[in-house]
Design an enzyme around this catalytic site. Structure first.
Site, short mmCIF file in Angstrom:
data_model
loop_
_atom_site.label_atom_id
_atom_site.label_comp_id
_atom_site.label_asym_id
_atom_site.label_seq_id
_atom_site.Cartn_x
_atom_site.Cartn_y
_atom_site.Cartn_z
N ASP A 27 -11.21 1.38 9.04
CA ASP A 27 -11.06 1.60 7.68
C ASP A 27 -10.68 2.69 6.93
O ASP A 27 -11.49 3.80 7.58
CB ASP A 27 -12.01 0.98 6.80
CG ASP A 27 -11.47 0.32 5.55
OD1 ASP A 27 -10.35 0.41 5.16
OD2 ASP A 27 -12.38 -0.20 4.67
N ASN A 75 -3.67 -8.97 6.64
CA ASN A 75 -2.99 -7.77 6.24
C ASN A 75 -1.35 -7.96 6.28
O ASN A 75 -0.61 -7.10 5.79
CB ASN A 75 -3.28 -6.75 7.53
CG ASN A 75 -4.46 -6.21 7.41
OD1 ASN A 75 -5.18 -5.83 8.38
ND2 ASN A 75 -5.06 -5.94 6.09
#
Ligand code: FPP
Length: 250
Positions: A27, A75
């Site tokens: 991330d 996503n």
């Protein structure tokens, strides 16, 4: 740092007590790029480099499995440009891997539902799967989570088990934790002892929901593209200082 741990101790790894399996939520790529005035895709490109570096480091250390979260079932909500850029980076990595896996003894698997993934990327994943099948099961293995969600993985496993029951191959009362694990994408792989999340977020974000039952968590503010070997050492050392009781007492 706390507990009287000095900076030097914080990164001191005992190579005899390594986790067998480390999982990482890669991330912070977007923030890394935005802070440099670059497009988000530049952050993913840098993140893919960090993945290569950390996978090599894990292999050299003697960690057997590294699982990374590359693209979640959620996503797809991102812009087409960003989704395409991530898929292109994966393709580039697989093309490279096809040439080097055998020489470097690196196994590669995908976790996730590959059905909506483009046919060319699926074909490359199929080729890396075939190479992995030929390698020794004791070799280092990287697992890339692609169109992966922990809930989706559990649902797909339940569907497969139900289909086996309907076909008369299994009976519902036979199902236990070990046999259920065999229906997951991670079948045959030990649960991660350590899950790492860079970039300061304190969430699991639908990652390895079944497998994380007794994982130790390590969070750092470092953004994934800046994550390096020293940071992984700190994560492993922190894991080695934990008192793991698995619900029992010592
Ligand atoms: C999360 O950061 C990162 C992703 C959703 C993509 C990760 C993909 C790669 C590193 C490329 C994959 C390639 C290989 C070779 C494994 P974010 O974009 O959510 O960051 P932010 O929270 O700062 O916006």
């Amino acid at each position: 740092m706390g507990n009287g741990t000095t900076d030097r101790q914080a990164g001191q790894v005992d190579k005899n007590r390594l986790p067998r399996h480390i999982a990482i939520i890669m991330d912070g790529n977007g923030r890394w790029a935005t802070r440099r005035g670059l497009p988000r895709t530049a952050g993913h490109k840098a993140g893919a480099e960090t993945f290569r570096r950390i996978a090599t480091y894990c292999k050299n250390l003697g960690v057997q499995y590294l699982t990374v979260y590359a693209f979640s079932t959620e996503n797809w909500k991102r812009s087409e440009t960003e989704v395409n850029a991530i898929m292109m980076l994966l393709k580039r990595y697989l093309l490279e891997a096809i040439d080097t896996m055998e020489k470097d003894s690196i196994r590669l698997r995908f976790f996730g539902d590959m059905t909506p993934i483009s046919p060319d990327l699926q074909a490359l994943a199929h080729r890396t799967d075939e190479i992995t099948d030929r390698l020794d099961s004791r070799d280092f293995q990287a697992n890339i989570c692609l169109n992966y969600g922990g809930r989706d993985e559990i649902l797909r496993a339940v569907r497969r088990f139900a289909a086996d029951c309907a076909a008369g191959k299994r009976r519902p009362e036979e199902l236990d934790e070990a046999s259920f694990s065999g229906y997951l994408d991670s079948a045959g792989i030990p649960d991660p002892e350590l899950i790492v999340r860079p970039s300061g977020e304190l969430r699991l974000s639908n990652f390895l929901l079944w497998q994380c039952a007794y994982s130790e968590f390590y969070y750092t503010d470092t953004l994934w593209p800046d994550f390096d070997e020293a940071e992984l050492d700190r994560a492993i050392a922190a894991y080695q200082r934990r008192d793991r009781r698995f619900g029992g007492v010592k």
